[in-house]
Write a protein that holds these residues in place. Structure first.
Motif, PDB file in Angstrom:
ATOM      1  N   GLN A 288      -9.401   0.747  -2.068  1.00 22.67           N
ATOM      2  CA  GLN A 288     -10.070   0.047  -0.971  1.00 22.67           C
ATOM      3  C   GLN A 288      -9.049  -0.410   0.074  1.00 22.67           C
ATOM      4  N   LEU A 289      -7.945  -0.972  -0.394  1.00 24.33           N
ATOM      5  CA  LEU A 289      -6.922  -1.465   0.528  1.00 24.33           C
ATOM      6  C   LEU A 289      -6.303  -0.325   1.333  1.00 24.33           C
ATOM      7  N   GLY A 290      -6.126   0.818   0.714  1.00 26.59           N
ATOM      8  CA  GLY A 290      -5.598   1.971   1.443  1.00 26.59           C
ATOM      9  C   GLY A 290      -6.494   2.360   2.600  1.00 26.59           C
TER      10      GLY A 290
ATOM     11  N   ARG B  25      -7.348   1.732   8.679  1.00 25.64           N
ATOM     12  CA  ARG B  25      -8.205   1.308   9.790  1.00 25.64           C
ATOM     13  C   ARG B  25      -7.663   0.075  10.507  1.00 25.64           C
ATOM     14  N   GLY B  26      -6.545  -0.468  10.036  1.00 25.35           N
ATOM     15  CA  GLY B  26      -5.909  -1.602  10.695  1.00 25.35           C
ATOM     16  C   GLY B  26      -6.521  -2.952  10.374  1.00 25.35           C
ATOM     17  N   LEU B  27      -7.353  -3.026   9.333  1.00 22.81           N
ATOM     18  CA  LEU B  27      -8.002  -4.288   8.985  1.00 22.81           C
ATOM     19  C   LEU B  27      -7.092  -5.204   8.179  1.00 22.81           C
ATOM     20  N   ILE B  28      -6.201  -4.617   7.410  1.00 22.52           N
ATOM     21  CA  ILE B  28      -5.251  -5.383   6.591  1.00 22.52           C
ATOM     22  C   ILE B  28      -3.901  -4.671   6.659  1.00 22.52           C
ATOM     23  N   ARG B  29      -2.883  -5.375   6.196  1.00 23.26           N
ATOM     24  CA  ARG B  29      -1.591  -4.724   5.966  1.00 23.26           C
ATOM     25  C   ARG B  29      -1.060  -5.251   4.644  1.00 23.26           C
ATOM     26  N   ARG B  30      -0.165  -4.493   4.059  1.00 20.18           N
ATOM     27  CA  ARG B  30       0.462  -4.914   2.805  1.00 20.18           C
ATOM     28  C   ARG B  30       1.929  -5.188   3.082  1.00 20.18           C
ATOM     29  N   ASP B  31       2.349  -6.395   2.733  1.00 16.24           N
ATOM     30  CA  ASP B  31       3.735  -6.815   2.893  1.00 16.24           C
ATOM     31  C   ASP B  31       4.349  -7.017   1.519  1.00 16.24           C
TER      32      ASP B  31
END
Length: 166
Positions: A88-90, A95-101
């Motif tokens: 889901q996160l991928g 789509r630019g809704l979240i990022r992973r840091d």
């Protein structure tokens, strides 16, 4: 057949299978919950191009301190398996809704961060989504029925929690 449906418990008989009425209530519960989920999902998708999974992630992140959560904490918050969340996160990241840091406190971990675009998408969808919940779930019921549903769900959640605690 009756022998299969009942067992003796300290001299009393106890049913081991639901009655016809109990099965009807169960089926009504399942079918109604699915119909509600389906209608809400359809509206989210059609009006905002968001899936229920997108909305669940955006909601959890919007409520989190600093608009970020560890992946494991997010999975727990929305009651998903980590592999499902990862997929889901991928999709949401593309789509630019979240990022992973990377996680500042643990080099092995990652934090999921709500982007400005994700926050905007959530804000745009939240009030119409809440209005749809009111229209489809709240308005058809009396306040007594709402209270009864709340009590019933609390009882079922407590039962499920007791099963996972053992």
């Amino acid at each position: 057949m009756r022998q299969l449906e009942e067992v003796a418990v300290m001299g009393q008989r106890r049913r081991t299978y639901p009655t016809v009425e109990e099965l009807r209530a169960w089926r009504d519960f399942i079918e109604t919950a699915e119909a509600l989920r389906s209608e809400l999902a359809s509206r989210l998708q059609k009006e905002f191009a968001l899936s229920p999974g997108d909305y669940a992630v955006l909601l959890a992140l919007s409520e989190a301190d600093g608009l970020r959560l560890r992946s494991s904490g997010l999975a727990t918050a929305i009651h998903w398996e980590r592999s499902r969340l990862s997929h889901q996160l991928g999709r949401m990241e593309r789509r630019g809704l979240i990022r992973r840091d990377g996680c500042a406190t643990d080099n092995r971990g990652a934090e999921v961060v709500l982007t400005d675009q994700g926050a905007r998408a959530f804000r745009e969808a939240a009030l119409p989504h809440l209005r749809a919940i009111r229209e489809l779930f709240v308005e058809p019921l009396t306040q007594e029925q709402i209270a009864a549903v709340g009590d019933t769900m609390a009882t079922l959640r407590a039962r499920l929690a007791s099963l996972t605690d053992t």
